[in-house]
Write a protein that holds these residues in place. Structure first.
Motif, PDB file in Angstrom:
ATOM      1  N   ARG A 172       0.837  -1.202   0.000  1.00 44.25           N
ATOM      2  CA  ARG A 172       0.000   0.000   0.000  1.00 44.25           C
ATOM      3  C   ARG A 172       0.871   1.252   0.000  1.00 44.25           C
ATOM      4  NH1 ARG A 172      -3.062  -3.273   3.579  1.00 44.25           N
ATOM      5  NH2 ARG A 172      -2.234  -2.263   5.448  1.00 44.25           N
ATOM      6  N   ALA A 187      -4.017  -6.398  -3.527  1.00 44.12           N
ATOM      7  CA  ALA A 187      -5.291  -5.908  -2.999  1.00 44.12           C
ATOM      8  C   ALA A 187      -5.015  -5.127  -1.726  1.00 44.12           C
ATOM      9  CB  ALA A 187      -6.231  -7.075  -2.707  1.00 44.12           C
ATOM     10  N   THR A 188      -5.807  -4.090  -1.492  1.00 45.78           N
ATOM     11  CA  THR A 188      -5.578  -3.236  -0.328  1.00 45.78           C
ATOM     12  C   THR A 188      -6.279  -3.742   0.924  1.00 45.78           C
ATOM     13  OG1 THR A 188      -7.435  -1.832  -0.993  1.00 45.78           O
ATOM     14  CG2 THR A 188      -5.239  -1.185  -1.744  1.00 45.78           C
ATOM     15  N   ASN A 189      -7.308  -4.586   0.758  1.00 40.85           N
ATOM     16  CA  ASN A 189      -8.000  -5.156   1.914  1.00 40.85           C
ATOM     17  C   ASN A 189      -8.696  -6.447   1.491  1.00 40.85           C
ATOM     18  OD1 ASN A 189     -10.562  -4.483   0.706  1.00 40.85           O
ATOM     19  ND2 ASN A 189     -10.339  -2.404   1.515  1.00 40.85           N
ATOM     20  N   SER A 192     -11.309  -6.189  -1.478  1.00 32.50           N
ATOM     21  CA  SER A 192     -10.694  -6.091  -2.804  1.00 32.50           C
ATOM     22  C   SER A 192      -9.912  -7.355  -3.139  1.00 32.50           C
ATOM     23  CB  SER A 192      -9.794  -4.855  -2.900  1.00 32.50           C
ATOM     24  OG  SER A 192      -8.771  -4.881  -1.930  1.00 32.50           O
ATOM     25  N   ALA A 195     -12.225  -9.700  -5.033  1.00 37.17           N
ATOM     26  CA  ALA A 195     -12.344  -9.292  -6.435  1.00 37.17           C
ATOM     27  C   ALA A 195     -11.079  -9.639  -7.213  1.00 37.17           C
ATOM     28  CB  ALA A 195     -12.622  -7.792  -6.519  1.00 37.17           C
ATOM     29  N   LEU A 196      -9.920  -9.453  -6.581  1.00 37.08           N
ATOM     30  CA  LEU A 196      -8.652  -9.768  -7.238  1.00 37.08           C
ATOM     31  C   LEU A 196      -8.551 -11.258  -7.553  1.00 37.08           C
ATOM     32  CD1 LEU A 196      -5.772  -8.983  -8.168  1.00 37.08           C
ATOM     33  CD2 LEU A 196      -5.030  -9.398  -5.803  1.00 37.08           C
ATOM     34  N   GLN A 199     -10.738 -12.103 -10.416  1.00 37.67           N
ATOM     35  CA  GLN A 199     -10.131 -11.635 -11.661  1.00 37.67           C
ATOM     36  C   GLN A 199      -9.018 -12.572 -12.117  1.00 37.67           C
ATOM     37  OE1 GLN A 199      -8.398  -7.684 -11.431  1.00 37.67           O
ATOM     38  NE2 GLN A 199      -7.009  -8.150 -13.121  1.00 37.67           N
TER      39      GLN A 199
END
Length: 207
Positions: A172, A187-189, A192, A195-196, A199
């Motif tokens: 980060r 991913a920051t958290n 996310s 979602a990563l 993907q």
């Protein structure tokens, strides 16, 4: 941040009852862990404080995961994926949060724990047929070790079959490190991260 575990647990329970698990994890626990990590690096926090934080997070995540078990649909499992803290990194809390949220979202997760070397990451991914390896590091010196995982994948000709994703405070603060260590994304958290992983899984299907 004191090291009074009973008071801390009581405070967390009050927040959970009032606002729910997700709000507590992302609006209370994550900011505290970030602050604690900075203070530990500066030697302004004690091991007792780190221990209390670990105990609270472990208990909170276990309760959160259990609250979803009755409604989970194991026929829709995704993955498997491999998670762990890179060699020499012993800061498990962020990884545990991601691991729990992936499981809640029907991902099959093999969590290798802390201080995992590159060969073990790749060996275990191959053994269980994982297409994604998630590696956590808190500080720059340990994040540098993630290069070894990328190199191990390349040496075995697996860099196109297995995605490498990374997470932790250092990414980060220094987003350019993601590419420098040879990772495919970050991913920051935990939200996310879900979602990563989705993907990365979709990109893997398109190969």
């Amino acid at each position: 941040m004191n090291a009074d575990i009973r008071s801390a647990k009581g405070l967390v329970k009050e927040f959970v009852d009032a606002y729910g698990y997700d709000a507590v994890i992302f609006e209370v626990i994550e900011p505290v862990l970030t602050k604690l990590g900075i203070r530990l690096k500066r030697q302004e926090a004690s091991l007792a404080q780190s221990y209390v934080a670990s105990m609270i997070v472990d208990e909170l995540l276990l309760l959160h995961q259990d609250s979803f078990k009755s409604g989970s649909d194991t026929s829709q499992l995704k993955g498997p994926v491999v998670l762990g803290n890179i060699e020499d990194d012993c800061h498990p809390l962020g990884r545990k949060i991601v691991s729990t949220f992936l499981r809640i979202n029907n991902w099959e997760v093999l969590d290798l724990g802390i201080d995992v070397d590159a060969k073990t990451f790749v060996d275990e991914a191959v053994r269980i047929g994982a297409k994604i390896i998630g590696v956590s590091a808190m500080i720059y010196s340990t994040a540098e070790n993630i290069r070894k995982v990328s190199q191990e994948l390349k040496e075995r000709g697996l860099e196109k079959q297995i995605k490498l994703v990374v997470g932790g405070a250092v990414f980060r603060l220094r987003p350019e490190l993601v590419k420098e260590v040879g990772a495919d994304g970050t991913a920051t958290n935990a939200f996310s991260a879900i979602a990563l992983f989705e993907q990365m899984a979709e990109e893997g299907k398109q190969r």
